[in-house]
Every structure is written in structure tokens, then in C-alpha cells.
Scaffold this motif. Structure first.
Motif, mmCIF file in Angstrom:
data_model
loop_
_atom_site.group_PDB
_atom_site.id
_atom_site.type_symbol
_atom_site.label_atom_id
_atom_site.label_comp_id
_atom_site.label_asym_id
_atom_site.label_seq_id
_atom_site.Cartn_x
_atom_site.Cartn_y
_atom_site.Cartn_z
ATOM 1 N N SER A 1 35.466 38.229 -32.760
ATOM 2 C CA SER A 1 36.251 37.290 -32.997
ATOM 3 C C SER A 1 36.834 37.543 -34.774
ATOM 4 O O SER A 1 37.801 36.277 -34.428
ATOM 5 C CB SER A 1 35.818 35.704 -32.978
ATOM 6 N N THR B 1 45.363 32.820 -28.766
ATOM 7 C CA THR B 1 44.562 34.103 -28.805
ATOM 8 C C THR B 1 45.563 35.330 -29.076
ATOM 9 O O THR B 1 45.106 36.073 -29.699
ATOM 10 C CB THR B 1 43.648 34.204 -28.380
ATOM 11 N N SER C 1 31.890 31.854 -31.590
ATOM 12 C CA SER C 1 32.594 32.150 -32.017
ATOM 13 C C SER C 1 33.640 32.304 -33.280
ATOM 14 O O SER C 1 34.185 33.037 -33.861
ATOM 15 C CB SER C 1 33.588 33.069 -30.174
ATOM 16 N N LYS D 1 37.410 37.574 -28.596
ATOM 17 C CA LYS D 1 37.253 38.459 -29.126
ATOM 18 C C LYS D 1 38.126 39.422 -28.778
ATOM 19 O O LYS D 1 38.658 39.252 -27.661
ATOM 20 C CB LYS D 1 36.107 38.600 -28.436
#
Length: 458
Positions: free
Chosen positions: A155, A124, A22, A148
Motif C-alpha cells: 500500500s 484506491t 495497511s 494493495k
């Protein structure tokens, strides 16, 4: 051109070892858009790898020495082991070899406004909030985040503007390789102490990260460790927090239901706009304030902030609802540090569920041993806790610590070595009105999906 860009100068063929990761995918997107010819390899077929293929990038499943043939620059993830055949061949080839974080550092220097989001917790989610704000304000950012985001289907994304949102991880001081225009520090808590050794060392690294900002710093003014990191800094610092002593703060906070919270975003005594947050927990109000602060400091008009916030419904593996079956809700969350687990379980407890059942996969032996009592304390917030065995990841168990050592400190806790056993047990005890939360940064999300599938079959 930044001095580090000399590595990319005159390169035509760049090969990625572990291109399906990712963290590698957004870098491949950026370089592909810049016209480089890319190839890549990975050991496992994944959804991300399929997306790489859809970009027209040749991908080999399986890592072998001959995969690097023709490349004049090779990039690998930190997860590639030193004895990997392809990595050994790369280092012996005479071709320049970069670790992913080195390449990311170079690429952040390509943007006029790289907002680098750091902190022990919330990176995130806050990066995703800021991404959504930029996108819905028409700012078209380039994005590299650690999880994600459904709205960008992954990502990372390529934008046409000079804005970049980049998650900045402190692990092994990787964030010191970045070239931020704005350095955001959400919080500083003891983590990765197998590397930093002391809290003082950790704070010193965050101070260097803040010092690297070309424009200014946005910092949590309510967090003592963050305040220590930015004290007497030579760069301008804007603060955020719950206290009105900060530059940005919320007022009139109203929780309308378990998921929807609204508040007035304040800036030095002046109301900028009303903000709606559709992810649970007080900590996400603070994440929203931080994201809005960075957006305003990047030139986004206050009246444009809430369009993005209203559209943000969470990042994958951040209190992600995977299923609601027969009145039982299954949620997956990335929380793997006691401070993260605490706010996640407190958010769940505030949402009027009958019981909160936590399934936790401890991550790394060193963290589990160092924070054993802290884990035991926060996991008792749940009505029932189930543990898997510790996921060692990059470590060997030289400490001699096991999940049973943690389970013994939590009343009523049980543990099982396999996800199949855990999912069977959870399904056997779950009742309508319960919420089941899997917690951890390893592969415990697999257990969450197993629970959903077995509940459907029950």
C-alpha cells in the motif's frame, strides 16, 4: 518546515501501535527512510507485518503497556480501541501521541507535489492508476494508498522525487488534515452519514478539502455534488468527465472485450493521446481520465501516460480475479456502497458470463439501514444474491437491523450467518460460465478464498 513538523523535530524513537495496518505501513516506510528509529506492535501476524520486519523494524506481537518504553513519539491507528492497554499507557506517558491521519497530514507537507485523491468511490483505483503512470514515466513517486497495488507489493512506496500520491479519505474529516498541492475530487455521494448527518455537511467538507490545495483542484465536472463543492472556489479548477464541456474527457471509447477499453484522451478539444484501460467498467474509464488529468497537471508528458495505464491491471480487492476453476470465475471487490456495487455488477453483466452471483457482506448498521432500499435495488442487478450477516465494525446494533431485512427486499436472495455456510451454498449451485463476486469492505474476501478452495476440491 511546516508548523506541524514541530511534532517531529528532535524526535529519535517513534513507536507505532498497530504497525501492521495497511495505512500504517507506508508511514513507517517514509519515516524509516528519513532516518528515524521505529518500533511497533500489532495483535495479529500479517503479510504486512512481515514486510515491516524485513525493513529491520523491531515488532512485538501483542499490545502491552511496556511496548512504548523509550519512545519520544507514539502513533496509533483509528482502529485501536480507547481501552487498549498500550494506548492508555501512551496517553499517560507524557509523550506526544498522534493518530495515523495526523501524521499523514504532516508528511504530505514534505513533498513539492502531493496529489491527494478524494471521493466517495474510486479512490484506491485512481490513486493506483496515477502511481503506475508516475512510476512508468520515471517520476519515482512516494505513495500512500488505501489498498494493495501489486506493482509496489503493498500500500506504499518510497520515491526520490517530490511527487506524492496520497489517498484522501473523508471519514471523520481525516482528509482535512492533509496538505495537498493538488486536490482531486472523483465524486461525492452520501456516505459516513453517521458523522456528516446531512449531504450539505458532506459537500462543505469536500469544499474545505479543495480549498486546502496549494496549487489547484481537479474535479468531476459531471457530478452535481462535486460541482457544488468547487463552485466559485478561489483556487484554479480543472474538470474531467465524459462530457466535452470538461477540460479533460474521453472520445472514441471502444470496448474491445470485457476487460480492455481504449479511448482518445481529450483536453479542451485537442487529442492528447490514446489510452488503454485493462480494468472493466465505464466507471474505470472515468477513473483513468482523472488519473491522466492529474498526471498532465503534474508535468507528465501526454505521450508517457499510456505506458503506465497499459501496465495497470487493477489494485487488490478491486474486481480482483482470485481464481478460475472448471469454468467458474471468482472475483473479489471492495465495493460496499450502492453506487460502487452498481457499477461493479453492471461491469460483470457486460462480460458475457452465464450468470452473475453476488455475495455481499453489508458493512455497518447505520449505512445498511440508511441505504437499505438502494442496496436492495442494486443487488438485483446480479442474477442471484447471497448475503452474510452485517459486519458492525465500529458500531453496535442499536438500530435492530439484520441481513434478513435486506434479503426480504431482493427476490430470490438467501442469507447465512457464516462464511463456511455461504461458500458451501455457492459451490453447490455454481455452474461453468458463472462469475461469483464477493462484495464488501470487511472480511468477505475470506469467503471468496474459501469458495476458490472448495471449487478446487469439488
Amino acid at each position: 518546515m511546516n508548523l506541524n513538523d514541530s511534532v517531529l523535530k528532535d524526535k529519535k524513537h517513534i513507536h507505532f501501535i498497530g504497525i501492521g495496518g495497511s495505512g500504517m505501513y507506508p508511514l513507517a516506510q517514509i519515516l524509516h527512510a528519513q532516518g528515524y528509529y521505529l518500533t511497533g506492535s500489532d495483535n495479529n501476524p500479517t503479510d504486512t507485518l512481515e514486510r515491516v520486519k524485513e525493513m529491520g523494524i523491531p515488532v512485538i506481537v501483542g499490545q502491552r503497556a511496556e511496548n512504548i518504553n523509550g519512545a519520544d513519539l507514539i502513533v496509533h491507528t483509528a482502529a485501536i480501541m480507547a481501552d487498549n492497554e498500550e494506548l492508555i499507557a501512551a496517553k499517560e506517558s507524557g509523550v506526544p501521541v498522534l493518530e495515523r491521519s495526523d501524521l499523514l497530514g504532516i508528511l504530505t507537507g514534505h513533498f513539492d507535489n502531493a496529489v491527494c485523491v478524494s471521493g466517495t468511490h474510486g479512490k484506491t483505483t485512481t490513486s493506483s492508476m496515477l502511481t503506475q503512470i508516475f512510476m512508468d514515466a520515471g517520476s519515482d513517486p512516494t505513495v500512500v494508498i488505501g489498498g494493495k497495488l501489486p506493482s509496489i507489493q503493498g500500500s506504499g512506496r518510497i520515491g526520490e522525487s517530490g511527487n506524492m500520491v496520497c489517498e484522501a479519505c473523508e471519514f471523520m474529516d481525516h482528509f482535512l488534515k492533509l496538505q495537498p498541492d493538488i486536490s482531486l475530487i472523483l465524486n461525492i455521494d452520501e456516505d459516513h452519514m453517521e458523522y456528516f448527518k446531512t449531504l450539505e455537511n458532506l459537500i462543505a467538507s469536500f469544499r474545505r478539502f479543495a480549498s486546502n490545495a496549494k496549487k489547484f483542484v481537479v474535479a468531476n465536472g459531471d457530478d452535481p455534488n462535486t460541482c457544488r463543492a468547487v463552485r466559485m472556489l478561489s483556487k484554479p479548477v480543472s474538470t474531467f468527465g465524459f462530457s466535452s464541456d470538461n477540460d479533460y474527457y474521453p472520445e472514441q471509447i471502444k470496448t474491445l472485450d470485457g476487460v480492455h477499453t481504449c479511448f482518445d484522451l481529450m483536453h479542451r478539444g485537442e487529442k492528447l493521446t490514446e489510452i488503454d484501460v485493462f480494468v472493466p467498467g465505464k466507471h474505470n474509464v472515468l477513473n483513468a481520465v482523472a488519473a491522466c488529468a492529474c498526471a498532465v497537471e503534474s508535468g507528465i508528458r501526454p505521450e508517457s501516460l499510456n505506458l503506465g495505464m497499459k501496465n495497470f491491471k487493477g489494485a487488490c480487492r478491486r474486481f480482483e480475479v482470485l481464481g478460475q476453476v472448471n469454468g467458474i470465475t471468482v472475483v473479489d471487490d471492495y465495493g460496499h456502497h450502492p453506487a460502487e456495487i452498481k457499477v461493479t455488477l453492471e461491469a460483470a453483466k457486460s462480460m458475457n458470463f452465464k450468470r452473475v452471483i453476488a455475495v455481499h457482506q453489508p458493512f455497518t448498521y447505520s449505512r445498511t439501514a440508511r441505504l437499505l432500499d438502494d442496496f436492495a435495488e442494486v443487488l438485483q442487478i446480479a442474477d442471484l444474491t447471497i448475503l452474510s450477516e452485517i459486519m458492525g465494525s465500529r458500531e453496535k446494533n442499536t438500530i435492530g437491523i439484520y441481513a434478513r431485512d435486506l434479503a426480504e427486499k431482493i427476490p430470490g436472495c438467501v442469507w447465512f450467518p457464516e462464511f463456511d455456510e455461504i461458500s458451501d451454498y455457492v459451490v453447490s449451485i455454481a455452474q461453468p460460465g458463472d462469475i461469483i463476486i464477493t462484495l464488501g469492505c470487511g472480511d468477505v474476501n475470506k469467503c471468496a478464498h474459501m469458495i476458490v478452495d472448495k471449487l478446487k476440491r469439488k
